[in-house]
Design a protein around this motif. Structure first.
Motif, PDB file in Angstrom:
ATOM      1  N   ALA A 145       0.854  -1.203   0.000  1.00 42.19           N
ATOM      2  CA  ALA A 145       0.000   0.000   0.000  1.00 42.19           C
ATOM      3  C   ALA A 145       0.884   1.246   0.000  1.00 42.19           C
ATOM      4  N   GLY A 146       1.836   1.311  -0.921  1.00 42.68           N
ATOM      5  CA  GLY A 146       2.722   2.474  -1.013  1.00 42.68           C
ATOM      6  C   GLY A 146       4.129   2.152  -0.537  1.00 42.68           C
ATOM      7  N   ALA A 147       5.042   3.096  -0.806  1.00 44.94           N
ATOM      8  CA  ALA A 147       6.438   2.899  -0.416  1.00 44.94           C
ATOM      9  C   ALA A 147       6.585   2.865   1.106  1.00 44.94           C
ATOM     10  N   GLN A 148       5.798   3.709   1.782  1.00 44.22           N
ATOM     11  CA  GLN A 148       5.914   3.776   3.241  1.00 44.22           C
ATOM     12  C   GLN A 148       5.545   2.426   3.851  1.00 44.22           C
ATOM     13  N   HIS A 149       4.506   1.793   3.298  1.00 44.07           N
ATOM     14  CA  HIS A 149       4.097   0.475   3.764  1.00 44.07           C
ATOM     15  C   HIS A 149       5.207  -0.547   3.498  1.00 44.07           C
ATOM     16  N   ALA A 182      17.075  13.436   5.813  1.00 45.20           N
ATOM     17  CA  ALA A 182      16.345  12.242   5.349  1.00 45.20           C
ATOM     18  C   ALA A 182      14.850  12.529   5.285  1.00 45.20           C
ATOM     19  N   TYR A 183      14.136  11.701   4.522  1.00 42.99           N
ATOM     20  CA  TYR A 183      12.678  11.832   4.412  1.00 42.99           C
ATOM     21  C   TYR A 183      12.060  11.648   5.807  1.00 42.99           C
ATOM     22  N   PRO A 184      11.299  12.628   6.297  1.00 40.42           N
ATOM     23  CA  PRO A 184      10.865  12.592   7.699  1.00 40.42           C
ATOM     24  C   PRO A 184      10.044  11.378   8.085  1.00 40.42           C
ATOM     25  N   THR A 187      18.218   4.789   1.915  1.00 39.29           N
ATOM     26  CA  THR A 187      18.574   6.012   1.211  1.00 39.29           C
ATOM     27  C   THR A 187      17.650   6.212   0.011  1.00 39.29           C
ATOM     28  N   VAL A 188      17.630   7.437  -0.479  1.00 38.73           N
ATOM     29  CA  VAL A 188      16.819   7.793  -1.661  1.00 38.73           C
ATOM     30  C   VAL A 188      17.825   8.186  -2.739  1.00 38.73           C
ATOM     31  N   PRO A 189      18.209   7.229  -3.606  1.00 39.63           N
ATOM     32  CA  PRO A 189      19.362   7.483  -4.473  1.00 39.63           C
ATOM     33  C   PRO A 189      19.090   8.414  -5.650  1.00 39.63           C
ATOM     34  N   HIS A 207      16.797  12.790  -4.470  1.00 42.72           N
ATOM     35  CA  HIS A 207      16.651  12.606  -3.024  1.00 42.72           C
ATOM     36  C   HIS A 207      15.694  13.620  -2.417  1.00 42.72           C
ATOM     37  N   ASN A 208      14.839  13.107  -1.544  1.00 43.84           N
ATOM     38  CA  ASN A 208      13.920  13.951  -0.799  1.00 43.84           C
ATOM     39  C   ASN A 208      14.557  14.206   0.564  1.00 43.84           C
ATOM     40  N   PRO A 209      14.979  15.432   0.915  1.00 45.22           N
ATOM     41  CA  PRO A 209      14.580  16.702   0.299  1.00 45.22           C
ATOM     42  C   PRO A 209      15.619  17.375  -0.598  1.00 45.22           C
ATOM     43  N   ALA A 237      16.919   0.830  -1.022  1.00 51.42           N
ATOM     44  CA  ALA A 237      16.833   1.996  -1.908  1.00 51.42           C
ATOM     45  C   ALA A 237      15.371   2.414  -2.000  1.00 51.42           C
ATOM     46  N   ASP A 238      15.079   3.625  -1.561  1.00 51.19           N
ATOM     47  CA  ASP A 238      13.721   4.153  -1.686  1.00 51.19           C
ATOM     48  C   ASP A 238      13.642   4.880  -3.025  1.00 51.19           C
ATOM     49  N   GLU A 239      12.944   4.244  -3.973  1.00 50.29           N
ATOM     50  CA  GLU A 239      12.880   4.780  -5.345  1.00 50.29           C
ATOM     51  C   GLU A 239      11.590   5.538  -5.623  1.00 50.29           C
ATOM     52  N   THR A 240      10.971   6.054  -4.571  1.00 48.77           N
ATOM     53  CA  THR A 240       9.686   6.742  -4.751  1.00 48.77           C
ATOM     54  C   THR A 240       9.750   7.828  -5.824  1.00 48.77           C
ATOM     55  N   LEU A 241      10.916   8.497  -5.933  1.00 46.56           N
ATOM     56  CA  LEU A 241      11.016   9.640  -6.859  1.00 46.56           C
ATOM     57  C   LEU A 241      11.839   9.332  -8.102  1.00 46.56           C
ATOM     58  N   GLY A 249       9.371   1.031  -4.037  1.00 49.19           N
ATOM     59  CA  GLY A 249       8.935   1.990  -5.048  1.00 49.19           C
ATOM     60  C   GLY A 249       7.460   2.274  -4.870  1.00 49.19           C
ATOM     61  N   SER A 250       6.930   3.134  -5.722  1.00 48.84           N
ATOM     62  CA  SER A 250       5.576   3.609  -5.481  1.00 48.84           C
ATOM     63  C   SER A 250       4.911   4.134  -6.743  1.00 48.84           C
ATOM     64  N   MET A 251       3.587   4.028  -6.779  1.00 48.89           N
ATOM     65  CA  MET A 251       2.804   4.717  -7.809  1.00 48.89           C
ATOM     66  C   MET A 251       2.535   6.165  -7.396  1.00 48.89           C
ATOM     67  N   SER A 252       2.815   6.507  -6.136  1.00 44.55           N
ATOM     68  CA  SER A 252       2.299   7.756  -5.566  1.00 44.55           C
ATOM     69  C   SER A 252       2.790   9.010  -6.276  1.00 44.55           C
ATOM     70  N   LYS A 253       4.052   9.049  -6.662  1.00 43.63           N
ATOM     71  CA  LYS A 253       4.609  10.283  -7.224  1.00 43.63           C
ATOM     72  C   LYS A 253       4.621  10.211  -8.752  1.00 43.63           C
ATOM     73  N   ALA A 254       4.957   9.036  -9.291  1.00 45.39           N
ATOM     74  CA  ALA A 254       5.025   8.908 -10.744  1.00 45.39           C
ATOM     75  C   ALA A 254       3.630   8.839 -11.342  1.00 45.39           C
ATOM     76  N   LEU A 279      -3.897   6.104  -5.374  1.00 47.49           N
ATOM     77  CA  LEU A 279      -3.972   4.661  -5.624  1.00 47.49           C
ATOM     78  C   LEU A 279      -3.525   3.864  -4.395  1.00 47.49           C
ATOM     79  N   ARG A 280      -2.680   4.493  -3.580  1.00 47.05           N
ATOM     80  CA  ARG A 280      -2.108   3.831  -2.399  1.00 47.05           C
ATOM     81  C   ARG A 280      -1.503   2.469  -2.772  1.00 47.05           C
ATOM     82  N   LEU A 281      -0.631   2.503  -3.746  1.00 48.46           N
ATOM     83  CA  LEU A 281       0.042   1.271  -4.165  1.00 48.46           C
ATOM     84  C   LEU A 281       1.534   1.509  -4.347  1.00 48.46           C
TER      85      LEU A 281
HETATM   86  C1  LIG Z   1      11.224   9.485  -0.340  1.00 57.80           C
HETATM   87  C2  LIG Z   1       9.824   9.055  -0.080  1.00 57.80           C
HETATM   88  N1  LIG Z   1       9.586   7.814   0.378  1.00 57.80           N
HETATM   89  C3  LIG Z   1       8.341   7.385   0.627  1.00 57.80           C
HETATM   90  C4  LIG Z   1       7.254   8.197   0.429  1.00 57.80           C
HETATM   91  C5  LIG Z   1       5.882   7.652   0.731  1.00 57.80           C
HETATM   92  O1  LIG Z   1       5.306   7.238  -0.451  1.00 57.80           O
HETATM   93  P1  LIG Z   1       3.956   6.410  -0.544  1.00 57.80           P
HETATM   94  O2  LIG Z   1       2.852   7.403  -0.776  1.00 57.80           O
HETATM   95  O3  LIG Z   1       4.148   5.493  -1.692  1.00 57.80           O
HETATM   96  O4  LIG Z   1       3.785   5.649   0.732  1.00 57.80           O
HETATM   97  C6  LIG Z   1       7.446   9.498  -0.042  1.00 57.80           C
HETATM   98  C7  LIG Z   1       6.310  10.410  -0.212  1.00 57.80           C
HETATM   99  O5  LIG Z   1       6.476  11.612  -0.258  1.00 57.80           O
HETATM  100  C8  LIG Z   1       8.763   9.936  -0.316  1.00 57.80           C
HETATM  101  O6  LIG Z   1       9.006  11.154  -0.784  1.00 57.80           O
END
Ligand SMILES: Cc1ncc(COP(=O)(O)O)c(C=O)c1O
Length: 477
Positions: free
Chosen positions: A176-180, A202-204, A246-248, A251-253, A279-283, A307-312, A317-319
């Motif tokens: 249900a998303g990268a965070q999950h 780092a991503y909070p 890490t977010v390679p 990187h957020n932020p 590797a957090d590939e969300t972005l 990885g995630s559908m959330s940003k791309a 979708l929460r996937l």
């Molecule tokens: C680096 C990073 N990881 C994870 C997430 C969370 O993503 P998701 O909505 O897929 O849970 C975000 C969302 O901003 C993000 O920027």
């Protein structure tokens, strides 16, 4: 064990800006304070002795001694007889907190605390219509699939393969998303009391997840040039973390992207240390311009990817997904079933359809983001010209450095004006980055312009020097 900074490295980090004639002790103290406030050195970093630092900087021992005294008096340095001195933050500040989600606040706000776009339309509507038809084929199943729908796992695996990372469907878990995905990994791989290596900043929500899981985050500062392999090796040896996150890409932020050499170095360092690198590939798919990023970090042995559908595509979708060896995927799926059983079938079908039109989906995101990034940078240049910002080549946010350390106060004042923004300390484990704000460029251009104008006004009210002060430090991350 605390990190140690060698005299030569400290000299490099300080740069030449503090060497003003006549005021060298106070200028040195200011520059050292800036390093910890900005997170370029973590709180609790051990600094060189006065005797070792003075010849490196080419100043007298008395100058270093007076600078250290001034920092001690302000609470930025702590010394123990026989053990040396450490950088500190006054009052032992800890990582700042995120503002609550905008809808939790329950009133109209301008939300610059969330970096996310509206859905790609009409692509989403078309995908949803096709998914509605495909749903009929699923009706004979139970709808429960802890690892995810086979067709979505295949589509995600194919996308990895297209990016240069051959992948099979059994190496993918739909989440249900990268965070999950990250939550499942932390739960599976870490026990309370373990350590996790993270970037500074780092991503909070990664930091929050680790805190909630009682896993101690050990931060390695990012440098203007990116990932500091020596810093990683030192932190791995000193703290023996179970995982590193890490977010390679973008990187957020900070918006930084790891070079191929940095990827190889940190992956190898983690493999040697027995630390699982995540590797957090969300972005990762949101490149706006500049060179194509190197091969995904997951190309290195043992690296796990989320990885995630959330940003791309769309956060609604929460996937998302985890890519790992099949045995770990199965383990995660078993654990996940105890919490939320499985992901919704219709959303997974929509995601599968979107992946079939992925180039068009990405193109729609990039067009919006380029326009909004340029609007944000234009607004900053016009209303906050003394603020330092690097043009992001991808991702969704800019990491802005104010001339003075007032980010938390500015964010608090902004919240009173119904403008949510995340101050730098939320991105740190130790309260550093008090000079930084993360500004996403996801809102429409007129909202971004109004928000920057408000932030610049508020910052000027909190500290007039934010409008005029020259920035004494070399470009920070
Ligand atoms: C680096 C990073 N990881 C994870 C997430 C969370 O993503 P998701 O909505 O897929 O849970 C975000 C969302 O901003 C993000 O920027």
């Amino acid at each position: 064990m605390a990190a140690t900074v060698a005299p030569r490295d400290l000299d490099t980090l300080l740069g030449p800006g503090w060497r003003r004639p006549g005021a060298s002790a106070s200028a040195l103290a200011d520059a050292l304070r800036g390093l910890v406030v900005d997170g370029r050195l973590a709180a609790r970093t051990r600094v060189p002795s006065e005797r070792a630092l003075a010849p490196q900087l080419g100043v007298s021992r008395g100058t270093v001694s007076r600078a250290y005294d001034a920092l001690r008096a302000d609470g930025y340095l702590v010394s123990a007889r026989g053990s040396g001195s450490w950088l500190a933050l006054p009052g032992g500040a800890v990582g700042g907190s995120l503002p609550p989600p905008a809808d939790v606040l329950g009133r109209h706000v301008t939300d610059l605390s969330t970096a996310a776009l509206p859905a790609p339309e009409p692509l989403l509507a078309t995908a949803a219509a096709r998914a509605g038809e495909a749903l009929r084929r699923q009706a004979t199943t139970t709808g429960y699939a802890a690892t995810g729908l086979a067709e979505l796992r295949t589509a995600i695996a194919e996308r990895f393969t297209a990016r240069g990372l051959p992948t099979r469907a059994d190496e993918i878990l739909v989440t249900a998303g990268a965070q999950h995905g990250l939550q499942l990994l932390v739960a599976a791989l870490c026990a309370p009391g373990d350590r996790a290596l993270v970037d500074a900043p780092a991503y909070p929500r990664t930091l929050a997840l680790l805190r909630r899981s009682r896993v101690r985050a050990v931060a390695v500062p990012l440098r203007p040039g990116g990932w500091d392999a020596a810093g990683w090796r030192h932190a791995l040896a000193a703290s023996g973390p179970r995982i590193a996150v890490t977010v390679p890409d973008f990187h957020n932020p900070t918006g930084l992207t790891a070079t191929a050499a940095q990827r190889a170095a940190i992956a190898e360092a983690c493999a040697r240390a027995g630390t699982i690198l995540v590797a957090d590939e969300t972005l990762s798919e949101l490149r706006l311009d500049g060179p194509a990023p190197p091969l995904p970090l997951g190309a290195h042995d043992g690296v796990v990817t989320v990885g995630s559908m959330s940003k791309a595509a769309w956060g609604g979708l929460r996937l998302g997904w985890v890519r790992a060896r099949p045995s770990l995927i199965r383990e995660l799926a078993v654990a996940r079933a105890d919490f939320d059983m499985a992901s919704p079938v219709l959303e997974q079908l929509v995601a599968t359809e979107l992946l079939a039109e992925w180039d068009a989906v990405l193109a729609s995101r990039r067009t919006l983001l380029r326009e909004r990034r340029d609007a944000l940078l234009g607004a900053l240049a016009e209303h906050a010209p003394a603020w330092d910002v690097r043009r992001p080549r991808g991702g969704m946010s800019a990491w802005v450095r104010l001339p003075t350390p007032v980010a938390a106060r500015v964010a608090a004042e902004a919240a009173r004006e119904r403008l949510l923004v995340t101050p730098g300390p939320a991105f740190s484990v130790d309260g550093t980055f008090e000079r930084h704000l993360r500004l996403p460029f996801t809102a429409p251009p007129d909202e971004l312009l109004a928000a920057v104008r408000t932030l610049a006004d508020l910052a000027r009210r909190v500290d007039p020097a934010t409008a005029t002060a020259p920035d004494p430090a070399p470009i920070a991350v």
